[in-house]
Motif scaffolding. Structure first.
Motif, PDB file in Angstrom:
ATOM      1  N   LYS A  58     -21.265   3.634   3.135  1.00 35.22           N
ATOM      2  CA  LYS A  58     -20.088   4.242   3.747  1.00 35.22           C
ATOM      3  C   LYS A  58     -20.423   4.930   5.065  1.00 35.22           C
ATOM      4  CE  LYS A  58     -17.546   5.039  -0.576  1.00 35.22           C
ATOM      5  NZ  LYS A  58     -16.951   6.051  -1.472  1.00 35.22           N
ATOM      6  N   VAL A  59     -21.496   5.710   5.065  1.00 36.50           N
ATOM      7  CA  VAL A  59     -21.910   6.412   6.282  1.00 36.50           C
ATOM      8  C   VAL A  59     -22.276   5.412   7.375  1.00 36.50           C
ATOM      9  CG1 VAL A  59     -23.651   7.935   7.289  1.00 36.50           C
ATOM     10  CG2 VAL A  59     -22.666   8.468   5.051  1.00 36.50           C
ATOM     11  N   LEU A  60     -23.028   4.375   7.003  1.00 36.09           N
ATOM     12  CA  LEU A  60     -23.435   3.352   7.964  1.00 36.09           C
ATOM     13  C   LEU A  60     -22.228   2.603   8.513  1.00 36.09           C
ATOM     14  CD1 LEU A  60     -25.860   1.940   9.289  1.00 36.09           C
ATOM     15  CD2 LEU A  60     -25.900   0.355   7.347  1.00 36.09           C
ATOM     16  N   PHE A  61     -21.300   2.253   7.642  1.00 33.35           N
ATOM     17  CA  PHE A  61     -20.112   1.508   8.044  1.00 33.35           C
ATOM     18  C   PHE A  61     -19.273   2.320   9.030  1.00 33.35           C
ATOM     19  CE2 PHE A  61     -15.799  -0.125   7.681  1.00 33.35           C
ATOM     20  CZ  PHE A  61     -15.980  -1.488   7.595  1.00 33.35           C
ATOM     21  N   VAL A  62     -19.084   3.604   8.724  1.00 32.93           N
ATOM     22  CA  VAL A  62     -18.285   4.476   9.591  1.00 32.93           C
ATOM     23  C   VAL A  62     -18.936   4.622  10.965  1.00 32.93           C
ATOM     24  CG1 VAL A  62     -17.531   6.862   9.922  1.00 32.93           C
ATOM     25  CG2 VAL A  62     -17.171   5.746   7.714  1.00 32.93           C
TER      26      VAL A  62
ATOM     27  N   VAL B  42     -13.375   8.499  13.083  1.00 31.17           N
ATOM     28  CA  VAL B  42     -12.911   9.658  12.319  1.00 31.17           C
ATOM     29  C   VAL B  42     -11.831   9.252  11.321  1.00 31.17           C
ATOM     30  CG1 VAL B  42     -11.702  11.868  12.458  1.00 31.17           C
ATOM     31  CG2 VAL B  42     -13.507  11.329  14.109  1.00 31.17           C
ATOM     32  N   PHE B  43     -10.849   8.467  11.782  1.00 27.24           N
ATOM     33  CA  PHE B  43      -9.763   8.043  10.885  1.00 27.24           C
ATOM     34  C   PHE B  43     -10.280   7.116   9.783  1.00 27.24           C
ATOM     35  CE2 PHE B  43      -6.940   9.533  14.279  1.00 27.24           C
ATOM     36  CZ  PHE B  43      -5.920  10.111  13.532  1.00 27.24           C
ATOM     37  N   THR B  44     -11.262   6.295  10.105  1.00 28.14           N
ATOM     38  CA  THR B  44     -11.856   5.418   9.090  1.00 28.14           C
ATOM     39  C   THR B  44     -12.594   6.243   8.047  1.00 28.14           C
ATOM     40  OG1 THR B  44     -12.138   3.630  10.706  1.00 28.14           O
ATOM     41  CG2 THR B  44     -13.448   3.502   8.694  1.00 28.14           C
ATOM     42  N   ALA B  45     -13.331   7.254   8.494  1.00 31.00           N
ATOM     43  CA  ALA B  45     -14.101   8.106   7.583  1.00 31.00           C
ATOM     44  C   ALA B  45     -13.197   8.849   6.613  1.00 31.00           C
ATOM     45  CB  ALA B  45     -14.946   9.098   8.382  1.00 31.00           C
ATOM     46  N   ILE B  46     -12.080   9.357   7.123  1.00 32.45           N
ATOM     47  CA  ILE B  46     -11.152  10.113   6.283  1.00 32.45           C
ATOM     48  C   ILE B  46     -10.672   9.266   5.105  1.00 32.45           C
ATOM     49  CG2 ILE B  46      -8.857  11.167   6.194  1.00 32.45           C
ATOM     50  CD1 ILE B  46      -9.332  12.078   9.105  1.00 32.45           C
ATOM     51  N   VAL B  47     -10.355   8.003   5.392  1.00 32.00           N
ATOM     52  CA  VAL B  47      -9.852   7.105   4.347  1.00 32.00           C
ATOM     53  C   VAL B  47     -10.989   6.590   3.474  1.00 32.00           C
ATOM     54  CG1 VAL B  47      -8.627   4.950   3.883  1.00 32.00           C
ATOM     55  CG2 VAL B  47      -7.900   6.415   5.780  1.00 32.00           C
TER      56      VAL B  47
ATOM     57  N   TRP C 168     -11.856  -4.200   4.622  1.00 30.31           N
ATOM     58  CA  TRP C 168     -13.192  -4.777   4.531  1.00 30.31           C
ATOM     59  C   TRP C 168     -14.248  -3.748   4.161  1.00 30.31           C
ATOM     60  CZ3 TRP C 168     -15.872  -9.251   4.341  1.00 30.31           C
ATOM     61  CH2 TRP C 168     -15.137 -10.430   4.499  1.00 30.31           C
ATOM     62  N   SER C 169     -13.986  -2.479   4.431  1.00 27.94           N
ATOM     63  CA  SER C 169     -14.939  -1.445   4.029  1.00 27.94           C
ATOM     64  C   SER C 169     -15.103  -1.438   2.511  1.00 27.94           C
ATOM     65  CB  SER C 169     -14.465  -0.065   4.505  1.00 27.94           C
ATOM     66  OG  SER C 169     -13.326   0.371   3.764  1.00 27.94           O
ATOM     67  N   TYR C 170     -14.010  -1.670   1.812  1.00 25.93           N
ATOM     68  CA  TYR C 170     -14.061  -1.704   0.347  1.00 25.93           C
ATOM     69  C   TYR C 170     -14.803  -2.938  -0.142  1.00 25.93           C
ATOM     70  CZ  TYR C 170     -12.553  -1.706  -4.511  1.00 25.93           C
ATOM     71  OH  TYR C 170     -12.537  -1.714  -5.893  1.00 25.93           O
ATOM     72  N   TYR C 171     -14.557  -4.079   0.504  1.00 26.41           N
ATOM     73  CA  TYR C 171     -15.270  -5.303   0.129  1.00 26.41           C
ATOM     74  C   TYR C 171     -16.778  -5.134   0.310  1.00 26.41           C
ATOM     75  CZ  TYR C 171     -10.661  -7.575   0.600  1.00 26.41           C
ATOM     76  OH  TYR C 171      -9.350  -7.928   0.478  1.00 26.41           O
ATOM     77  N   GLY C 172     -17.157  -4.611   1.488  1.00 26.59           N
ATOM     78  CA  GLY C 172     -18.575  -4.427   1.769  1.00 26.59           C
ATOM     79  C   GLY C 172     -19.221  -3.426   0.830  1.00 26.59           C
ATOM     80  N   GLU C 173     -18.488  -2.366   0.497  1.00 26.01           N
ATOM     81  CA  GLU C 173     -19.011  -1.350  -0.419  1.00 26.01           C
ATOM     82  C   GLU C 173     -19.323  -1.947  -1.788  1.00 26.01           C
ATOM     83  OE1 GLU C 173     -17.433   2.574  -2.870  1.00 26.01           O
ATOM     84  OE2 GLU C 173     -16.341   1.909  -1.092  1.00 26.01           O
TER      85      GLU C 173
ATOM     86  N   SER D   2     -19.134  -7.812   6.347  1.00 31.66           N
ATOM     87  CA  SER D   2     -18.269  -6.635   6.477  1.00 31.66           C
ATOM     88  C   SER D   2     -18.549  -5.863   7.769  1.00 31.66           C
ATOM     89  CB  SER D   2     -18.441  -5.706   5.271  1.00 31.66           C
ATOM     90  OG  SER D   2     -19.706  -5.055   5.287  1.00 31.66           O
ATOM     91  N   PHE D   3     -19.775  -5.896   8.247  1.00 28.68           N
ATOM     92  CA  PHE D   3     -20.107  -5.189   9.485  1.00 28.68           C
ATOM     93  C   PHE D   3     -19.652  -5.961  10.727  1.00 28.68           C
ATOM     94  CE2 PHE D   3     -23.295  -3.410   6.560  1.00 28.68           C
ATOM     95  CZ  PHE D   3     -23.041  -2.062   6.749  1.00 28.68           C
ATOM     96  N   GLY D   4     -19.513  -7.266  10.589  1.00 29.54           N
ATOM     97  CA  GLY D   4     -19.102  -8.078  11.726  1.00 29.54           C
ATOM     98  C   GLY D   4     -17.600  -8.249  11.784  1.00 29.54           C
ATOM     99  N   ILE D   5     -17.091  -9.198  11.013  1.00 35.39           N
ATOM    100  CA  ILE D   5     -15.669  -9.536  11.050  1.00 35.39           C
ATOM    101  C   ILE D   5     -14.793  -8.384  10.565  1.00 35.39           C
ATOM    102  CG2 ILE D   5     -15.385 -10.515   8.724  1.00 35.39           C
ATOM    103  CD1 ILE D   5     -14.187 -12.187  11.974  1.00 35.39           C
ATOM    104  N   GLY D   6     -15.357  -7.519   9.684  1.00 36.94           N
ATOM    105  CA  GLY D   6     -14.546  -6.439   9.123  1.00 36.94           C
ATOM    106  C   GLY D   6     -14.743  -5.097   9.792  1.00 36.94           C
ATOM    107  N   ASN D   7     -15.586  -5.032  10.825  1.00 37.71           N
ATOM    108  CA  ASN D   7     -15.869  -3.733  11.425  1.00 37.71           C
ATOM    109  C   ASN D   7     -15.948  -3.805  12.943  1.00 37.71           C
ATOM    110  OD1 ASN D   7     -17.305  -1.408  12.438  1.00 37.71           O
ATOM    111  ND2 ASN D   7     -18.028  -0.979  10.387  1.00 37.71           N
TER     112      ASN D   7
END
Length: 455
Positions: A386-390, A193-198, A365-370, A160-165
């Protein structure tokens, strides 16, 4: 560092080699036969179920609607693979590679169906009252192999951090820098910022955003492609004929080997629609549905939309332009093909398509990784993820990521193996659930006929 990059590239070629691709497509063929070619028989009902409004599932267990679940999965699936991936397949395998993308997608529809039916059947409710599901749960609960479930979740979390981020953020930042001169770090900050909001709003927030955003971005890109195809409609039959002919009789310019067309067509098809990787069923598990089979049919349409529709639009535009011959840059080929027919506009359609598709992939992918993180470390700790991903969204936007692409590709392949093992071993469960839903569906059809006759 060069030796490490070379090692990663070598490992990537191995894990995404013929054995893995045969396993993915072979699983799809096996499930297609066992399920009686349901992707042909049930596709009309599946599309109707996906896009028609119904209050039948309002009280059913789940967090989001059928449509929002599909759009969350499509957010992650619709990506730059639908644009540059198709161009790469054509450049490396010839025009005939498009045909093999179609074939991989056809059998992949059965795989997507199977993944979703298991995801809903074995899903659980966490301490926050949210639904969790996916390969890690049906591997553990269906097969009883906790160790394999942990491996899938670990690979999914890392991927999720690679292909999805990072790779997606870097693609958006690079496009904005090239076309508008915007500093990549500034693009990364805005994207963060937009990723964090969602993302911080949870799956219901993700479902609402993707339910609006994904159809818009897909229609925006498809509209440009369809305009080109309509304006050149008389040439379309010849383009289809060329694709089919080149699939079995590739020209010397395409490498002169059917194997190359198959390899790159299947590989790019799998990268595009993710059938068999085990990512999409994580979103399918969150859907409000009364029976696993109903949501499985909805999930199946994702592969149809992604490859049969979106990738075909891209492929036809490139073929009609004729610019693929001798072209060396896959990242610019699609934009040049669009601009060939729509001068001054086409390249921007592709550019904004890449931006929208990449951003949607980050959200999905944020949801998958979560969910993978939650399975490994507990749902009460997902705020850390979530914080790390953002934060990594911004970091990814400003880095050179060839190495990250390679590592992410490896983890994607490693995700697929546990998932495919589970699909094959749990195929009797998939067939049994399918028969159960078919009996229910037959009763519903009978009731519908009675109501029509009564009215």
């Amino acid at each position: 560092m060069e030796w490490f990059q070379s090692l990663i590239a070598t490992i990537g070629n191995i894990v995404w080699g013929p054995v893995t691709l045969v396993l993915i497509v072979g699983t799809g063929i096996y499930l297609t036969i066992r399920l009686g070619f349901l992707q042909i028989r049930d596709l009309p009902y599946a599309l109707k179920l996906t896009f028609s409004k119904s209050d039948k599932n309002n009280k059913d267990k789940g967090d989001i609607s059928h449509f929002q679940s599909l759009m969350t999965a499509m957010a992650a699936t619709l990506g730059i693979g639908n644009i540059t991936g198709v161009a790469t397949a054509i450049m490396m395998g010839g025009v005939g590679a498009i045909f093999w993308m179609w074939l991989a997608a056809f059998f992949g529809m059965a795989t997507k169906y199977a993944e979703a039916i298991l995801a809903v059947k074995y899903r659980v409710t966490n301490h926050k009252g949210e639904i969790s599901g996916g390969p890690m749960y049906y591997i553990e609960k269906g097969l009883g192999w906790k160790w394999l479930a942990v491996l899938f979740a670990l690979f999914g979390f890392l991927a999720s951090f690679g292909i999805g981020n990072m790779t997606q953020a870097n693609t958006v930042a690079g496009s904005l820098e090239t076309n508008f001169g915007i500093n990549p770090w500034m693009s990364g900050f805005i994207l963060m910022v937009f990723t964090a909001i969602v993302l911080l709003g949870g799956i219901k927030s993700i479902g609402k955003v993707t339910g609006i955003f994904v159809p818009f971005m897909a229609l925006f890109y498809l509209a440009g492609g369809l305009i080109i195809i309509i304006l050149n409609i008389t040439e379309v039959p010849a383009a289809f004929a060329l694709i089919i002919n080149e699939a079995f009789n590739p020209s010397a310019a395409a490498g002169g080997a059917v194997g190359m067309a198959i390899r790159y067509g299947v590989a790019r098809g799998v990268f595009s629609n993710e059938a068999g990787l085990g990512s999409a069923p994580i979103a399918a598990a969150a859907a409000k549905t009364d029976y696993p089979g109903r949501q499985a049919l909805v999930s199946m349409t994702g592969t149809f939309i992604d490859t049969i529709i979106v990738c075909t639009i891209t492929g036809l535009t490139i073929v009609l332009s004729g610019l693929y011959a001798g072209h060396e840059n896959a990242s610019s080929l699609t934009g040049e093909a669009f601009d060939f027919f729509l001068p001054g506009v086409g390249n921007y359609i592709v550019m904004f398509g890449i931006m929208f598709f990449a951003y949607s992939t980050i959200i999905g992918w944020s949801y998958y990784g979560e969910k993978c993180f939650g399975y490994l470390f507990g749902d009460n700790k997902t705020i850390i993820y979530k914080v790390l991903f953002v934060a990594i969204v911004m970091i990814g936007a400003g880095l050179e990521l060839e190495l990250v692409w390679g590592i992410a590709d490896i983890f994607n392949a490693l995700m697929a193996v546990p998932n495919l093992i589970a699909l094959l071993f749990l195929s009797p469960v998939i067939v049994a659930e399918s028969k159960k839903f078919r009996a229910i569906r037959n009763k519903e059809k009978l009731e519908e006929r009675k109501q029509k006759m009564a009215s």
